[in-house]
Design a protein around this motif. Structure first.
Motif, PDB file in Angstrom:
ATOM      1  N   VAL A  42      26.425  26.841  45.598  1.00 47.84           N
ATOM      2  CA  VAL A  42      26.973  26.289  44.356  1.00 47.84           C
ATOM      3  C   VAL A  42      27.470  27.413  43.443  1.00 47.84           C
ATOM      4  N   SER A  43      26.675  28.485  43.324  1.00 50.12           N
ATOM      5  CA  SER A  43      27.050  29.608  42.466  1.00 50.12           C
ATOM      6  C   SER A  43      28.288  30.320  42.980  1.00 50.12           C
ATOM      7  N   ILE A  44      28.386  30.492  44.291  1.00 50.37           N
ATOM      8  CA  ILE A  44      29.547  31.174  44.867  1.00 50.37           C
ATOM      9  C   ILE A  44      30.820  30.363  44.637  1.00 50.37           C
ATOM     10  N   VAL A  45      30.738  29.053  44.836  1.00 53.20           N
ATOM     11  CA  VAL A  45      31.896  28.188  44.588  1.00 53.20           C
ATOM     12  C   VAL A  45      32.276  28.229  43.101  1.00 53.20           C
ATOM     13  N   PHE A  46      31.259  28.209  42.237  1.00 53.10           N
ATOM     14  CA  PHE A  46      31.501  28.282  40.794  1.00 53.10           C
ATOM     15  C   PHE A  46      32.232  29.566  40.440  1.00 53.10           C
ATOM     16  N   MET A  47      31.778  30.706  40.971  1.00 49.58           N
ATOM     17  CA  MET A  47      32.420  31.990  40.689  1.00 49.58           C
ATOM     18  C   MET A  47      33.855  32.005  41.196  1.00 49.58           C
ATOM     19  N   GLY A  48      34.075  31.476  42.407  1.00 47.34           N
ATOM     20  CA  GLY A  48      35.419  31.454  42.973  1.00 47.34           C
ATOM     21  C   GLY A  48      36.385  30.634  42.139  1.00 47.34           C
ATOM     22  N   ASN A  49      35.959  29.450  41.734  1.00 46.66           N
ATOM     23  CA  ASN A  49      36.823  28.597  40.918  1.00 46.66           C
ATOM     24  C   ASN A  49      37.134  29.235  39.572  1.00 46.66           C
ATOM     25  N   THR A  50      36.127  29.900  38.983  1.00 48.05           N
ATOM     26  CA  THR A  50      36.334  30.525  37.683  1.00 48.05           C
ATOM     27  C   THR A  50      37.267  31.718  37.789  1.00 48.05           C
ATOM     28  N   PHE A  51      37.132  32.491  38.860  1.00 45.97           N
ATOM     29  CA  PHE A  51      38.008  33.647  39.056  1.00 45.97           C
ATOM     30  C   PHE A  51      39.458  33.222  39.231  1.00 45.97           C
ATOM     31  N   VAL A  52      39.682  32.112  39.905  1.00 42.56           N
ATOM     32  CA  VAL A  52      41.051  31.620  40.083  1.00 42.56           C
ATOM     33  C   VAL A  52      41.709  31.372  38.728  1.00 42.56           C
ATOM     34  N   LEU A  53      40.944  30.847  37.783  1.00 40.12           N
ATOM     35  CA  LEU A  53      41.477  30.559  36.454  1.00 40.12           C
ATOM     36  C   LEU A  53      41.685  31.822  35.624  1.00 40.12           C
ATOM     37  N   ILE A  54      40.850  32.830  35.855  1.00 39.31           N
ATOM     38  CA  ILE A  54      40.852  33.990  34.962  1.00 39.31           C
ATOM     39  C   ILE A  54      41.669  35.170  35.498  1.00 39.31           C
ATOM     40  N   ILE A  55      42.076  35.155  36.761  1.00 43.14           N
ATOM     41  CA  ILE A  55      42.818  36.269  37.364  1.00 43.14           C
ATOM     42  C   ILE A  55      44.068  36.646  36.562  1.00 43.14           C
ATOM     43  N   PRO A  56      44.893  35.684  36.092  1.00 41.93           N
ATOM     44  CA  PRO A  56      46.075  36.092  35.309  1.00 41.93           C
ATOM     45  C   PRO A  56      45.711  36.890  34.060  1.00 41.93           C
ATOM     46  N   PHE A  57      44.596  36.553  33.408  1.00 48.18           N
ATOM     47  CA  PHE A  57      44.169  37.275  32.217  1.00 48.18           C
ATOM     48  C   PHE A  57      43.673  38.678  32.581  1.00 48.18           C
ATOM     49  N   ILE A  58      42.985  38.796  33.711  1.00 45.54           N
ATOM     50  CA  ILE A  58      42.521  40.108  34.163  1.00 45.54           C
ATOM     51  C   ILE A  58      43.716  41.023  34.434  1.00 45.54           C
ATOM     52  N   LEU A  59      44.720  40.484  35.121  1.00 49.88           N
ATOM     53  CA  LEU A  59      45.904  41.281  35.450  1.00 49.88           C
ATOM     54  C   LEU A  59      46.641  41.708  34.191  1.00 49.88           C
ATOM     55  N   ALA A  60      46.849  40.763  33.263  1.00 48.06           N
ATOM     56  CA  ALA A  60      47.579  41.084  32.033  1.00 48.06           C
ATOM     57  C   ALA A  60      46.852  42.140  31.215  1.00 48.06           C
ATOM     58  N   SER A  61      45.545  41.976  31.041  1.00 50.83           N
ATOM     59  CA  SER A  61      44.790  42.933  30.236  1.00 50.83           C
ATOM     60  C   SER A  61      44.746  44.305  30.895  1.00 50.83           C
ATOM     61  N   SER A  62      44.667  44.364  32.215  1.00 50.39           N
ATOM     62  CA  SER A  62      44.648  45.641  32.925  1.00 50.39           C
ATOM     63  C   SER A  62      45.966  46.381  32.771  1.00 50.39           C
ATOM     64  N   LEU A  63      47.080  45.658  32.834  1.00 52.59           N
ATOM     65  CA  LEU A  63      48.391  46.281  32.692  1.00 52.59           C
ATOM     66  C   LEU A  63      48.602  46.818  31.274  1.00 52.59           C
ATOM     67  N   ILE A  64      48.100  46.092  30.267  1.00 45.46           N
ATOM     68  CA  ILE A  64      48.203  46.571  28.887  1.00 45.46           C
ATOM     69  C   ILE A  64      47.439  47.879  28.716  1.00 45.46           C
ATOM     70  N   TYR A  65      46.209  47.902  29.215  1.00 49.80           N
ATOM     71  CA  TYR A  65      45.374  49.103  29.128  1.00 49.80           C
ATOM     72  C   TYR A  65      46.043  50.280  29.832  1.00 49.80           C
ATOM     73  N   ALA A  66      46.562  50.046  31.023  1.00 50.84           N
ATOM     74  CA  ALA A  66      47.172  51.120  31.793  1.00 50.84           C
ATOM     75  C   ALA A  66      48.446  51.638  31.122  1.00 50.84           C
ATOM     76  N   TYR A  67      49.215  50.738  30.516  1.00 50.49           N
ATOM     77  CA  TYR A  67      50.457  51.151  29.864  1.00 50.49           C
ATOM     78  C   TYR A  67      50.178  52.072  28.676  1.00 50.49           C
ATOM     79  N   VAL A  68      49.188  51.710  27.869  1.00 49.89           N
ATOM     80  CA  VAL A  68      48.837  52.553  26.722  1.00 49.89           C
ATOM     81  C   VAL A  68      48.373  53.925  27.198  1.00 49.89           C
ATOM     82  N   SER A  69      47.598  53.961  28.272  1.00 51.58           N
ATOM     83  CA  SER A  69      47.102  55.228  28.792  1.00 51.58           C
ATOM     84  C   SER A  69      48.232  56.076  29.365  1.00 51.58           C
ATOM     85  N   ALA A  70      49.132  55.462  30.130  1.00 50.91           N
ATOM     86  CA  ALA A  70      50.205  56.214  30.778  1.00 50.91           C
ATOM     87  C   ALA A  70      51.216  56.741  29.781  1.00 50.91           C
TER      88      ALA A  70
END
Length: 341
Positions: A42-70
């Motif tokens: 149940v926990s693994i399925v819960f984590m997988g479903n939640t990650f699917v929803l949050i992946i776009p936010f992870i990608l966007a925030s990572s690119l912002i951080y990297a751009y400021v650093s570069a």
């Protein structure tokens, strides 16, 4: 059952994951597998479903951080915090809320600005606002809780930064909060300010391309490991924490839950990537939104990394002021948000 346990143990031998966060994650999975095998799936399925929803936010925030650093755009912050106090305190609070610096990552910049002679008032405004929210945390909070909650948290960071900056300004006018840095910090701080002007088109330089790739990978791994632990703990909250207990302890219409959430947030807050999903689930279970807001703001300012960094560079009176602003400001903003919501 034995194959799951042995697989997790073998996975843990990978050197990449032999660190505290992954260790806690793996041990938690092992504990679930041993004591409640049905909950593991149940926990693994819960984590997988939640990650699917949050992946776009992870990608966007990572690119912002990297751009400021570069691009080395962080050099703009130090330059923007010099000038008329009324202007730079507002600028500092807004930069603090919008900057991509983490709780401890901002400390070298703080030390450098103070060593440069930037007044403590705008520095404190930046210092208070920065750990509360940043572009990464804003996107994650919006995706996990709501856009309204994330926006109010960002506004709270600016308001607390402004309040802290002006409080320092008037305190120094009365002869208090002078010489904020420890003597041992001032000597080396000037080495941190020698930076180039921002290069917005970083992709034309190979070295900056490498920084962008490295920072993107680093922050994505950072977010993934903390969020994996956060979503696992969230799944356990859903399974084991009674809704009635949360509603009774942190719900209702009084201000007591907000006060308790503020006080608890100081020692209990570990990391924003863990705290946001947990607070979201607690709100779903009946916690006052204002209590959740107070917990996240107080905990963000006084998290273990932030406090270790503050104690390392600042004199004791500055540390006490910093914690006081966290407690009073977080409670006040929690009450305001509760009335709003």
């Amino acid at each position: 059952m034995s194959s799951i346990v042995s697989g997790l143990i073998n996975f843990g031998y990978n050197r990449t994951f032999l660190e505290p966060v992954w260790t806690a994650f793996l041990l938690s999975l092992l504990a679930i597998a041993v004591f409640d095998p049905q909950q593991l799936a149940v926990s693994i399925v819960f984590m997988g479903n939640t990650f699917v929803l949050i992946i776009p936010f992870i990608l966007a925030s990572s690119l912002i951080y990297a751009y400021v650093s570069a691009t080395q755009a962080d050099s703009l912050i130090a330059g923007a915090l010099q000038g008329r106090q009324s202007v730079v305190i507002l600028t500092a609070a807004m930069f603090g809320a919008l900057s991509p610096f983490c709780s401890c990552g901002v400390i070298p910049l703080i030390a450098a600005m103070l060593a440069m002679g930037v007044p403590l008032a705008p520095v404190m405004a930046f210092w208070i606002a920065s750990p509360v929210i940043d572009p990464m945390m804003y996107l994650l909070t919006a995706g996990i809780v709501s856009w309204e909650f994330a926006t109010m948290k960002a506004l709270g960071a600016i308001v607390l930064g402004l309040a802290a900056g002006w409080a320092v300004y008037f305190a120094q006018a009365a002869g208090y909060l002078l010489n904020p840095l420890k003597p041992s910090v001032t000597g080396d701080a000037t080495k941190l300010v020698a930076q180039e002007k921002p290069v917005w088109r970083f992709w034309h330089e190979k070295a900056r391309q490498e920084v962008f790739i490295e920072k993107t990978t680093h922050i994505m791994m950072l977010l993934m490991k903390w969020l994996a632990l956060a979503f696992l703990l969230e799944s356990l909250l859903v399974a084991y924490v009674p809704t009635e207990w949360v509603a009774g302890s942190f719900g209702g219409d009084t201000q007591a839950p907000i006060l308790w959430a503020t006080v608890i947030g100081v020692p209990a807050y570990v990391n924003g990537y863990v705290a946001v999903p947990l607070v979201a689930e607690l709100i779903n279970k009946g916690m006052q939104p204002g209590a959740g807001m107070a917990f996240l703001i107080a905990g963000g300012i006084t998290s273990i990394p932030a406090m270790i960094a503050v104690v390392a560079v600042a004199r004791i009176q500055i540390v006490m002021f910093y914690v006081g602003v966290a407690l009073v400001g977080s409670f006040a903003w929690g009450v305001i948000y509760q009335l709003w919501s």
